[in-house]
Design an enzyme around this catalytic site. Structure first.
Site, short mmCIF file in Angstrom:
data_model
loop_
_atom_site.label_atom_id
_atom_site.label_comp_id
_atom_site.label_asym_id
_atom_site.label_seq_id
_atom_site.Cartn_x
_atom_site.Cartn_y
_atom_site.Cartn_z
N THR B 232 0.75 -1.01 -0.04
CA THR B 232 0.03 0.20 -0.07
C THR B 232 0.97 1.16 0.02
OG1 THR B 232 -1.52 -1.29 1.30
CG2 THR B 232 -1.91 1.18 1.19
N CYS B 320 24.05 5.36 9.41
CA CYS B 320 23.81 4.00 9.01
C CYS B 320 24.89 3.06 9.71
CB CYS B 320 23.58 3.61 7.71
SG CYS B 320 22.37 4.55 6.82
#
Lengths: 388, 388
Positions: B232, B320
């Site tokens: 979605t 990260c």
């Protein structure tokens, strides 16, 4: 009445997200203080989600959707166990994110068996267990069908699997937040969920993986989510998912009772008022908000258009495939024929709906069906045959 | 001054997102009217993003992050071309989402060559082009390093690649929105970007893939994004990304001039005021907001802590990996030794910063460095050697 495709955020969920679109913008991975609020929010949401499903918070991996969680589970578990064996079992009514992930694994050398379902859309545990082989490394069965709402006998399946045998994953995207879900009671080792299925945000999902179960990441990159799901954490979505999980846990009983009541009123009404209508899915073991039907001599798309013109939102199946306009693989697996499967209509109720909505649907649906049937050559033929 | 890890949303971006957390909650795939607003937003954002990079809107695939876009590009393009050849070239200073994706492809039977960089962190086109073989199917070179800000000679690399040879992908996550990026001028066939690198939302990214370039999806599922990226659609994030792209395009010149001014003031100040400091990356061809240094006799983590105690947010490298505390592979590839690489400090400027911030850093940094060096056995040893 298409809450499964799109439901408004609960106001409390929205409120929980807003700070992370504003003053709290830190990165949980940062070594300075600006990361602190972000890190707290991330770990707080992890606990909220874990609590909803009875898991441990360190077993939760946040993802961008239920689809991603399903892909990560099926591919990640299969790939990590390829040396033990290359056989996967999935049910024939899985969402495409599970079914097509299994097909991708087929291209990587795995064999895939589809477990059949009965006419209520229920996997029969014995039928599935017969498919288990020594080289079966993964079994994936949805906790509840996102198309017909049938709740699956997962605990029975889990109990029947050999010890130290396949990992059992469940796509619980349609169930979590809407019915009680406890990973221990289900006996699964991995479970997917999505926030937008219980009035939480889009772009939020999670995979719960039991401690000790190995998983090759779907994506490579940074060290976020314990190295299992890299990428800067989407804090607004994660905070919203956490809040939605907290609310779902708090309100579950009340919500279930209310939704089941509306659902039963809708089912009874449709079956009573619309000729040649059949309920799809299990008559009792079904998700509280799911009322799904096949209406003979009707085309799903046409009925959605006419309902829409009366201000009623409904679906014909999964929104993920609605524009593909194919007969649902779920309905076909249940033994429903192509012609009847074309007339699939799915109403999914949510907290925004009330009895007035149901009454309105029950008033308009028979009119709409009549109108479409009067234009249907198949219906004319049927009427002639009846007279003849 | 750690905008690359975490920057506040622009108020206009936030405003653009809010409707999709509220009244516009439809699903773009729905066949009823509730999907209309969502569908318009989705396609509007696609046009805004395409306009920023000079691509066509139907060539944009929305993802949940730059990391996902990089994974999709490297794995998706390599896998789709496996029959043509199994050789990949990536530069040695790629983000881990590219570098480790290439390593994953190695496990799938591909060979990977690392293109070296010079001491400024620049890929030398001739050195890379020498690595090209008849079976090279993919070359991936960052448009600008996310650690030292060096802008790469992509157009030269593109021009040197054989016709109908490898697909050229660029991780432009650090560059897009901060410097002019035009896929045609760069000569690339695929490009990754992320909204949170130009004051857009987390959880938003995109992969541009030139029409005709094949790509196996990373995830299986529904038919969203032309079947290339299921799940979605995360409309708030997508709408925010679109708005951030529109603003970046509008304000690019002004922003670049302002950021470069602050950056140069910071670089000049640090090099002048802090002994044994070296600028990392290219002296001229660098991202406007990037001021990166190695400070000898200093440990990156320690300096971040002390700067933090003075209210200054900085980074030691990519967020990260910041908690992994390893010497950066980027700095090592540039020929910087392990000891010096430990003293890496990265300041990234954003629209929230002004000259006062830079002056404050220039006041505090020398104090902090002095304090740490007084505690450093390596520094004492060095001083003794100098005296001796």
């Amino acid at each position: 009445m298409d809450n499964v495709a799109a439901a408004p955020l609960l106001p409390e969920v929205r409120e929980a997200m807003l700070p992370y679109l504003g003053e709290i913008f830190g990165n949980p991975q940062s070594l300075h203080n600006w990361g602190d609020g972000a890190r707290e929010a991330l770990e707080g949401a992890r606990e909220q989600v874990a609590a909803l499903i009875g898991g441990a918070s360190e077993e939760i991996i946040f993802t961008s959707s239920g689809t991603e969680a399903n892909n990560m589970a099926v591919k990640g578990i299969a790939r990590s166990r390829a040396e033990k064996g290359k056989h996967i079992i999935v049910s024939s009514i899985e969402h495409f994110s599970v079914l097509n992930s299994a097909r991708t694994m087929q291209r990587e050398g795995f064999e895939v068996s589809l477990a059949p379902v009965d006419s209520t859309g229920t996997v029969v545990p014995d039928d599935l267990l017969k498919l288990v082989r020594p080289d079966t490394v993964l079994v994936s069965v949805t906790q509840a069908s996102s198309e017909v709402g049938t709740i699956q006998p997962l605990a029975e399946i889990a109990a029947g699997l050999p010890k130290d045998g396949p990992v059992l994953h469940t796509d619980a995207v349609a169930g979590v937040g809407n019915i009680p879900v406890d990973v221990k009671k289900l006996g699964v080792q991995a479970l997917s969920l999505a926030g937008n299925q219980f009035n939480g945000p889009r772009g939020s999902g999670a995979l719960w993986v039991k401690r000790g179960v190995r998983l090759l990441p779907l994506m490579d990159g940074g060290i976020q989510e314990g190295g299992r799901r890299p990428g800067t954490e989407d804090l607004p979505a994660i905070a919203g998912l956490g809040k939605a999980a907290e609310i779902a846990r708090r309100d579950l009983d009340v919500r279930m009772e209310r939704m089941s009541g509306l659902r039963d009123m809708l089912i009874e009404g449709v079956l009573g008022k619309v000729e040649h209508s059949v309920l799809t899915g299990h008559p009792v073991n079904r998700l509280p908000g799911y009322a799904s039907f096949c209406l003979r001599f009707i085309e799903g798309e046409a009925i959605l258009m006419l309902l829409n013109s009366h201000g009623i939102a409904a679906a014909s199946g999964s929104a993920c495939t609605s524009r593909a306009l194919k007969a649902s693989h779920v309905l076909l697996a249940m033994g429903i024929n192509h012609e009847l499967a074309q007339g699939s209509v799915l109403f999914t109720l949510g907290p925004v709906n009330d009895a007035e909505d149901v009454k309105y649907v029950l008033e308009k649906l028979p009119e709409v069906v009549d109108r479409l049937r009067r234009m249907s050559p198949l219906y004319s033929k049927y009427l002639k045959e009846q007279k003849g």
